[in-house]
Design an enzyme around this catalytic site. Structure first.
Site, mmCIF file in Angstrom:
data_model
loop_
_atom_site.group_PDB
_atom_site.id
_atom_site.type_symbol
_atom_site.label_atom_id
_atom_site.label_comp_id
_atom_site.label_asym_id
_atom_site.label_seq_id
_atom_site.Cartn_x
_atom_site.Cartn_y
_atom_site.Cartn_z
ATOM 1 N N ASN A 81 3.702 20.102 59.271
ATOM 2 C CA ASN A 81 4.007 18.853 58.599
ATOM 3 C C ASN A 81 3.459 18.782 57.172
ATOM 4 O O ASN A 81 3.371 17.718 56.593
ATOM 5 C CB ASN A 81 3.482 17.673 59.417
ATOM 6 C CG ASN A 81 3.938 17.746 60.863
ATOM 7 O OD1 ASN A 81 3.145 18.045 61.756
ATOM 8 N ND2 ASN A 81 5.226 17.554 61.088
ATOM 9 N N ILE A 89 2.527 15.722 52.540
ATOM 10 C CA ILE A 89 2.229 15.534 53.960
ATOM 11 C C ILE A 89 3.254 14.599 54.580
ATOM 12 O O ILE A 89 3.580 13.556 54.006
ATOM 13 C CB ILE A 89 0.822 14.922 54.144
ATOM 14 C CG1 ILE A 89 -0.237 15.810 53.484
ATOM 15 C CG2 ILE A 89 0.493 14.734 55.622
ATOM 16 C CD1 ILE A 89 -1.561 15.119 53.283
ATOM 17 N N CYS A 90 3.771 14.976 55.738
ATOM 18 C CA CYS A 90 4.710 14.108 56.439
ATOM 19 C C CYS A 90 3.983 13.424 57.587
ATOM 20 O O CYS A 90 3.715 14.033 58.616
ATOM 21 C CB CYS A 90 5.894 14.912 56.965
ATOM 22 S SG CYS A 90 7.045 13.902 57.870
ATOM 23 N N LEU A 91 3.653 12.155 57.379
ATOM 24 C CA LEU A 91 2.917 11.414 58.406
ATOM 25 C C LEU A 91 3.400 9.972 58.360
ATOM 26 O O LEU A 91 3.448 9.364 57.291
ATOM 27 C CB LEU A 91 1.405 11.504 58.108
ATOM 28 C CG LEU A 91 0.457 10.841 59.103
ATOM 29 C CD1 LEU A 91 0.618 11.437 60.492
ATOM 30 C CD2 LEU A 91 -0.988 10.980 58.647
#
Lengths: 153, 522
Positions: A81, A89-91
């Site tokens: 991610n 960042i993929c959150l």
């Protein structure tokens, strides 16, 4: 004093009083600019990231905390991610699920948790995600360990 | 804008069709006040029904017309209020909670009441509210209060907390709400607490936004927007910048046999089912199929089938564009005969003339080719007529401008007044309506299986088509070798005739669809 400054000074106070062991440091880069921070995370124990130190750059918008801060890894990280080159960042909590009640500290902790718990179904790093998705945890872990050793030790 | 409702006497006025059988009575009464098209024009006595007794026009809903209502923002607001107020005593909880429950269950009252009665607490909690929570209020004077957003604290802070226990100062709350409202959210806005599922109810939002009239207005707009989007029986008029909502209770299941055409107050006629421009008499599912077909390259493959053959060896697609029957495949260099498709080696003795023409294999090949060619021709037959009317409809719009010049000219050249030359624009309106209907009637015809019923339909269609073309010619050149009075009489007569033909076609198809008179094929 603007809302964002007041809030960030308060957060800084809290951090100086007590910082959890997952976070090595969390502070503004420059004393004159409270909207740009730097954080260093410790690699989670019992993972291939262990013993690594990961630097994050935190860019805080004027509308913080109504709008979320932008966090990017400065240290190259091999993680499904995290974009390997840009450090993006993929959150969910950094995007749609952001709530003004999150702090920089709790956000950093959430990223620390993300390191240990990758989400391969929404990948930014497809190669890492593919290893996980096809169940090759040995391959995944050695790849991560390799990059951790190369860049973050 | 309003003119459309009041002076286009030739067009159908579906809004008159109020109060006919199939809708439940309650509904009809409820919309009574919002239903009237021309509120603003009433002062001028220009009501549609002004020329006929009200009762007769109301009883005459045409078979192809459906019942619907056009609501403006106020009407929609009242509609919501009515639904909420009706349910408050049933659930016997606060209006705020009832509202959220209704919105959360997409306004499906019955299923909501059922769910609520089996477990009231759970239903309320699932919807993000709290049973028995006090009404939201702004508080102050709390020593222990700290706003989790800006970290302001002390007894002088004014704050608000929801049933979930999270409390924030009003400044932060207002900023938070403002952001969400501008994103287009309304009742789905949650408490700012981390991962908190509680909803900021309408009462709390109105309290907080009391000093932000613009944002509050936007918030109310968003509420109405979600109301129309959530209900199956409501839709927005698709015209650009049009703010009217249309209510229509023709259920989805009936869209195969009823074309729910509605006319918005802004003048737009569209299908309630698929939001496309009015496509009477073809029902939605055929329209969708047809447009898909036109878009698809399925017709390309039809063309390929009709005009090309495949190399018997490598299957490459080959179009023969000249030369003799001795084909050499460019791809695999296989030599074969175009006529019988057999290898050329067997043709040594019969250059340029295949004597194996009648063998079974070649017969089969020819059959399949002519079959697909016939299908293609059939499609093209209907498509050319469809697109022809589409083009003519566009020309009709241009005709409208020339007609206006004609009308001015007539007023100058004769003693006719403005009202006396209206017959021309009425004729053009009628023409446009006919073009649209004719266009889609070819789609209906394309899918209809051939039988006697189709013949009747086609007769109606051709009658209307002929009448339309004659009228078109008359309108384009009204005073050609005629006096103005003659032209006027002719055009009025013809318009009336076209109207009769048009109504006949629409009535017949509407009834036919209801009775399943026609079989449709793919």
């Amino acid at each position: 004093m603007s809302t964002v400054t007041r809030r960030l000074l308060k957060e800084l106070q809290d951090i100086q009083r007590e910082l959890s062991e997952e976070i090595v440091s969390l502070e503004p880069i420059d004393e004159d600019d409270i909207l740009q921070w730097r954080a260093v995370l410790r690699g989670p124990k019992d993972t291939a990231y262990e013993n690594g130190l990961f630097e994050l750059y935190i860019d805080i918008p004027e509308q913080y905390p109504i709008h979320p801060p932008t966090l990017t890894f400065v240290t190259p990280v091999c993680h499904p991610n995290v974009h390997f080159e840009s450090g993006e960042i993929c959150l969910d909590i950094l995007k749609t699920q952001w709530s003004p009640a999150w702090t920089l500290k709790s956000t950093c902790l959430a990223i620390h948790v993300l390191l240990a718990n990758p989400e391969p179904s929404s990948p930014l790093n497809c190669d890492a995600a593919n290893l996980l998705r096809c169940g090759d945890s040995i391959g995944y872990n050695s790849l991560v360990a390799l990059y951790t050793q190369m860049y973050s030790m | 804008m309003e003119d459309l409702g009041s002076d286009s006497g030739v067009q159908s006025q579906p809004d008159k069709g109020k109060g006919t059988a199939d809708d439940e009575d309650g509904a009809t009464q409820d919309y009574g006040d919002t239903y009237d098209f021309d509120d603003d024009d009433e002062f001028f006595g220009m009501d549609d029904s002004g020329f006929e007794p009200v009762v007769s026009s109301r009883d005459q809903r045409k078979p192809w017309e459906v019942e619907y209502h056009v609501h403006d923002a106020h009407g929609l607001h009242d509609k919501q209020e009515a639904m909420i107020n009706r349910l408050v005593p049933v659930l016997s909880v606060s209006k705020d909670i009832t509202t959220i429950l209704l919105r959360n269950s997409q306004w499906k009252e019955e299923s909501l009441v059922e769910r609520y009665l089996s477990d009231p607490d759970k239903t309320i909690r699932d919807a993000g509210m709290f049973p028995n929570a006090p009404a939201p209020e702004l508080k102050t004077g709390n020593e222990d209060f700290t706003c989790e957003i800006c970290y302001c604290d002390g007894p002088e802070e004014v704050y608000l907390g929801l049933g979930c226990g999270h409390a924030f100062c009003t400044d932060c709350y207002v900023t938070y709400l403002t952001g969400k409202v501008l994103e287009g959210m309304s009742w789905r806005i949650r408490c700012p607490g981390a991962k908190c599922k509680a909803l900021v109810g309408e009462q709390a939002a109105r309290l907080l936004l009391a000093n932000e009239p613009k944002i509050l207005e936007r918030y109310e707009d968003n509420l109405t927007r979600s109301f129309v989007n959530d209900l199956d029986s409501f839709t927005w008029c698709p015209a650009p910048n049009c703010e009217y909502g249309i209510e229509c209770h023709v259920p989805k299941s009936a869209w195969a046999t009823i074309v729910p055409t509605v006319h918005c107050r802004c003048g737009k006629a569209f299908c309630f089912g698929c939001n496309m421009d009015d496509h009477m008499p073809a029902p939605c599912f055929l329209v969708e199929k047809w447009l898909q077909k036109c878009k698809d390259d399925s017709e390309t493959s039809n063309w390929l089938k009709a005009n090309t053959k495949e190399c018997t060896k490598c299957k490459a697609t080959i179009e023969k564009n000249g030369g003799c029957n001795h084909m050499t495949c460019r791809k695999c260099a296989h030599e074969f005969c175009w006529v019988c498709m057999g290898p050329w080696t067997e043709h040594q003795q019969a250059y340029y003339q295949c004597n194996r023409y009648n063998e079974d294999s070649s017969k089969n090949a020819r059959d399949s080719i002519s079959k697909s060619r016939a299908l293609l021709e059939r499609y093209l037959h209907y498509y050319s007529r469809f697109s022809n009317h589409e083009r003519s409809a566009k020309l009709a719009r241009r005709l409208l401008t020339t007609t206006e010049t004609n009308m001015e000219q007539m007023q100058r050249n004769s003693s006719m007044s403005w009202i006396e030359v209206q017959f021309l624009s009425a004729a053009v309106d009628m023409l446009s309506a006919c073009r649209a209907t004719l266009k889609w009637s070819y789609v209906l015809a394309y899918y209809m299986e051939s039988d006697n019923q189709k013949l009747i339909f086609e007769n109606n269609q051709s009658d209307l088509e002929m009448a339309t073309e004659t009228l078109n010619e008359l309108v384009e050149n009204p005073v050609h070798e005629r006096t103005i009075e003659e032209a006027k009489r002719l055009i009025i007569d013809k318009t009336q005739y076209v109207k009769t033909r048009w109504e006949t076609l629409l009535r017949d198809t509407a009834q036919g669809l209801q009775e399943n008179r026609w079989k449709f094929q793919d």
